[in-house]
Enzyme design. Structure first.
Site, PDB file in Angstrom:
ATOM      1  N   LYS A 126      17.030  21.106 -11.406  1.00  0.00           N
ATOM      2  CA  LYS A 126      16.429  19.705 -11.788  1.00  0.00           C
ATOM      3  C   LYS A 126      17.131  18.942 -12.406  1.00  0.00           C
ATOM      4  O   LYS A 126      18.095  19.084 -13.329  1.00  0.00           O
ATOM      5  CB  LYS A 126      14.877  20.235 -12.788  1.00  0.00           C
ATOM      6  CG  LYS A 126      13.982  21.039 -11.988  1.00  0.00           C
ATOM      7  CD  LYS A 126      13.137  20.103 -11.030  1.00  0.00           C
ATOM      8  CE  LYS A 126      12.151  19.564 -11.940  1.00  0.00           C
ATOM      9  NZ  LYS A 126      10.964  18.800 -11.282  1.00  0.00           N
ATOM     10  N   ASN A 163      15.640  15.445 -13.894  1.00  0.00           N
ATOM     11  CA  ASN A 163      14.452  14.703 -14.045  1.00  0.00           C
ATOM     12  C   ASN A 163      14.747  13.344 -14.779  1.00  0.00           C
ATOM     13  O   ASN A 163      15.584  13.083 -15.695  1.00  0.00           O
ATOM     14  CB  ASN A 163      13.533  15.240 -15.050  1.00  0.00           C
ATOM     15  CG  ASN A 163      13.008  16.711 -14.663  1.00  0.00           C
ATOM     16  OD1 ASN A 163      13.171  17.000 -13.511  1.00  0.00           O
ATOM     17  ND2 ASN A 163      12.988  17.659 -15.436  1.00  0.00           N
ATOM     18  N   HIS A 211       0.885  -1.081  -0.021  1.00  0.00           N
ATOM     19  CA  HIS A 211       0.177  -0.031   0.059  1.00  0.00           C
ATOM     20  C   HIS A 211       0.852   1.437   0.147  1.00  0.00           C
ATOM     21  O   HIS A 211       0.538   2.348   0.417  1.00  0.00           O
ATOM     22  CB  HIS A 211      -0.927   0.103   1.116  1.00  0.00           C
ATOM     23  CG  HIS A 211      -1.695  -0.976   1.420  1.00  0.00           C
ATOM     24  ND1 HIS A 211      -2.966  -1.317   0.833  1.00  0.00           N
ATOM     25  CD2 HIS A 211      -1.423  -2.261   1.853  1.00  0.00           C
ATOM     26  CE1 HIS A 211      -3.298  -2.821   1.186  1.00  0.00           C
ATOM     27  NE2 HIS A 211      -2.279  -3.206   1.839  1.00  0.00           N
ATOM     28  N   SER A 216      15.939  20.863 -16.400  1.00  0.00           N
ATOM     29  CA  SER A 216      14.753  21.979 -16.711  1.00  0.00           C
ATOM     30  C   SER A 216      15.184  23.358 -17.636  1.00  0.00           C
ATOM     31  O   SER A 216      16.403  23.575 -17.240  1.00  0.00           O
ATOM     32  CB  SER A 216      13.869  22.108 -15.542  1.00  0.00           C
ATOM     33  OG  SER A 216      13.184  23.347 -15.945  1.00  0.00           O
ATOM     34  N   GLU A 224      10.293   7.789 -16.809  1.00  0.00           N
ATOM     35  CA  GLU A 224       8.951   8.268 -17.158  1.00  0.00           C
ATOM     36  C   GLU A 224       8.515   8.150 -18.917  1.00  0.00           C
ATOM     37  O   GLU A 224       7.413   7.815 -18.928  1.00  0.00           O
ATOM     38  CB  GLU A 224       9.022   9.958 -17.163  1.00  0.00           C
ATOM     39  CG  GLU A 224       9.420  10.233 -15.774  1.00  0.00           C
ATOM     40  CD  GLU A 224       9.223  11.826 -15.762  1.00  0.00           C
ATOM     41  OE1 GLU A 224       8.413  12.591 -15.234  1.00  0.00           O
ATOM     42  OE2 GLU A 224      10.614  12.439 -16.069  1.00  0.00           O
ATOM     43  N   LYS A 239       0.294  -3.893 -39.859  1.00  0.00           N
ATOM     44  CA  LYS A 239       1.844  -3.725 -40.075  1.00  0.00           C
ATOM     45  C   LYS A 239       2.309  -2.396 -39.041  1.00  0.00           C
ATOM     46  O   LYS A 239       3.229  -2.663 -38.291  1.00  0.00           O
ATOM     47  CB  LYS A 239       2.192  -3.402 -41.420  1.00  0.00           C
ATOM     48  CG  LYS A 239       2.188  -4.870 -41.967  1.00  0.00           C
ATOM     49  CD  LYS A 239       2.403  -4.611 -43.516  1.00  0.00           C
ATOM     50  CE  LYS A 239       1.916  -5.948 -43.939  1.00  0.00           C
ATOM     51  NZ  LYS A 239       0.470  -5.857 -43.988  1.00  0.00           N
TER      52      LYS A 239
HETATM   53  N1  ARG Z   1      -0.170  -4.942 -49.050  1.00  0.00           N
HETATM   54  C1  ARG Z   1      -1.052  -6.167 -48.622  1.00  0.00           C
HETATM   55  C2  ARG Z   1      -1.182  -6.357 -47.215  1.00  0.00           C
HETATM   56  O1  ARG Z   1      -0.231  -5.806 -46.509  1.00  0.00           O
HETATM   57  C3  ARG Z   1      -0.660  -7.298 -49.288  1.00  0.00           C
HETATM   58  C4  ARG Z   1      -1.570  -8.409 -49.542  1.00  0.00           C
HETATM   59  C5  ARG Z   1      -2.716  -7.766 -50.706  1.00  0.00           C
HETATM   60  N2  ARG Z   1      -3.421  -8.473 -51.028  1.00  0.00           N
HETATM   61  C6  ARG Z   1      -4.464  -8.415 -51.912  1.00  0.00           C
HETATM   62  N3  ARG Z   1      -5.022  -9.193 -52.430  1.00  0.00           N
HETATM   63  N4  ARG Z   1      -4.925  -7.104 -51.968  1.00  0.00           N
HETATM   64  O2  ARG Z   1      -1.857  -7.068 -46.491  1.00  0.00           O
END
Ligand code: ARG
Length: 471
Positions: free
Chosen positions: A289, A291, A162, A283, A296, A331
């Site tokens: 300071k 920091n 605590h 700072s 952080e 991605k």
């Molecule tokens: N750039 C696409 C992706 O990242 C690749 C696959 C795309 N496939 C398609 N049939 N459009 O998923």
């Protein structure tokens, strides 16, 4: 019929109108997925090699393709490659460049393959390597913690519950708590890597392909454990991305807790540790300071990684089989997770190798807050008093200490005996900080002897399994 030239989209055959310029940019992924180029080429070389072995391509065609792909890779690495938005993604950019360079044979590379199984393969190959790097960084941080734990095996500080002083603990023990969390993180990533190491290639668009391919052979070339069982699942599965990000999120949760302690500990109020100047900033207005920016920022970065986990789960939610363009959105969150996780681990390993402990401050803090009260209760139990009664007796002694501003060890024997006649001269040994920590002398306990034994076990674990028990 049009001629296929590098600037024409490989799929343009059935279209009559050009793509809207904004749509072209909107649907393109090459700005970010180009970082997969090495894996895309690696996958293509394995695919072409398999096609030639199966008699689908000639040996000469395979040779031309492989040489051509290697030349493209060299150009990309030399920064001498024109990435084209109209060519949408890394896959079509590389294939088009290859065909522009080598002609006919280049057009055959995509035989028995689709970008759908291609991209699923590329991302797995890439993430597999990144996981190995990340696990290596975790090990580096673990070594830094072990060195620190060893140096401070006997250093006493208050342990908290605590955020109130609870019992004395050793600094080494505290560092080993972080080590354990990181060990689980490392295992989680190894586990994720193991499950993800199956190969989508051969699933083609979604149903498989009519060519006599050998998926086991391609899988072997690429270091996958096996080909994915089901083509529909192979092209659409992004569980591995979610699992990885979940592992990353848990790791970041750990680092954010760690950071919180370092921030508190390095404040003037605690003053337990000092972070090296190289890991702090000043700072622009307050000259005094220093920091703790690094912890952080790491604490703050946990937010975006938790967000990526939620983003990926939501991305996949309700998607019907099989591949959908939605998947292109996997991605950026993955890349960002990897980049930030690696950064956090790197800076932590370096920072923890440079921490100075203020042993006097920690000791003084442990002396406050009646941290040895439990030890006194345990002492009374050893004298034959039931624990609940002992708890009550010590509570009254603490109340006196609070009133008088004195710790338990600062009460006289006569005063202590006023609470229980069982208390003798030997009580003062258990009220010392050293006595308190040394008494917790079992596996997992805070005694310096146990900390040293735990360090030995952890060293063995890291030496034997190192950073590569994933493989
Ligand atoms: N750039 C696409 C992706 O990242 C690749 C696959 C795309 N496939 C398609 N049939 N459009 O998923």
């Amino acid at each position: 019929m049009h001629e296929t030239t590098p600037s024409v989209k490989p799929w343009a055959g059935r279209f009559n109108a050009p793509t809207d310029a904004f749509v072209e940019a909107f649907t393109a992924s090459v700005d970010f997925d180009r970082r997969l180029y090495r894996y895309d080429i690696q996958g293509s070389i394995a695919h072409a090699t398999m096609l030639a072995r199966q008699g689908i391509l000639s040996a000469a065609e395979r040779e031309t393709i492989v040489t051509g792909l290697e030349a493209v890779r060299a150009r990309i690495e030399a920064g001498d490659f024109d990435w084209s938005i109209p060519l949408e993604d890394v896959h079509m950019n590389i294939e088009s460049a290859l065909t522009a360079d080598i002609g006919e044979a280049g057009k055959k590379l995509h035989t028995g393959r689709s970008r759908n199984d291609q991209v699923a393969t590329d991302v797995r190959l890439w993430l597999r390597d990144e996981i190995d790097i990340i696990r290596g960084e975790i090990v580096r941080l673990q070594w830094a913690l072990l060195d620190l734990a060893e140096r401070e095996a006997e250093t006493i500080l208050p342990g908290f519950t605590h955020l109130q002083v609870a019992q004395p603990i050793t600094f080494g023990h505290h560092m080993l708590a972080w080590l354990e969390m990181l060990e689980r993180d490392r295992e989680r990533l190894a586990d994720c890597r193991r499950r993800m190491n199956v190969m989508p290639l051969g699933a083609a668009a979604l149903a498989g392909t009519t060519y006599p391919i050998d998926r086991h052979y391609t899988a072997k070339l690429l270091g996958f454990d096996r080909p994915a069982e089901n083509s529909l699942d192979a092209v659409s599965d992004r569980d591995f991305a979610i699992e990885f990000t979940a592992g990353a999120a848990i790791l970041m949760m750990h680092l954010s807790r760690f950071s919180e302690e370092l921030i508190l500990w390095s404040s003037a109020q605690f003053g337990f540790v000092e972070l090296s100047d190289s890991f702090c900033t000043g700072s622009s207005i307050m000259p005094q300071k220093k920091n703790p920016d690094v912890p952080e920022l790491v604490r703050g970065k946990s937010g975006r990684i938790f967000g990526h986990l939620m983003g990926l789960l939501t991305l996949m939610k309700s998607q019907p089989l099989a591949y959908n363009k939605d998947n292109q959105e996997d991605k950026e969150p993955l890349f960002d997770t990897v980049d930030n996780l690696k950064g956090c681990l790197k800076v932590y390993a370096d920072m923890m190798g440079n921490v100075t402990c203020n042993r006097e401050r920690m000791r003084a803090a442990a002396k406050q807050g009646f941290s040895t009260a439990t030890d006194l209760a345990d002492y009374l139990v050893r004298k034959g008093i039931a624990f609940r009664d002992a708890h009550e007796i010590v509570g009254k002694a603490v109340a006196l200490g609070v009133r008088e501003g004195r710790d338990l060890a600062e009460l006289s024997l006569a005063e202590l005996q006023g609470f229980s006649s069982e208390i003798g001269e030997d009580v003062f040994a258990v009220l010392t900080l050293e006595g308190s920590v040394a008494a917790r002398d079992h596996i997992g306990g805070t005694a310096p002897a146990q900390v040293r034994a735990a360090i030995e076990r952890a060293r063995e674990r890291l030496d034997v399994r190192g950073g590569d028990d994933a493989r």
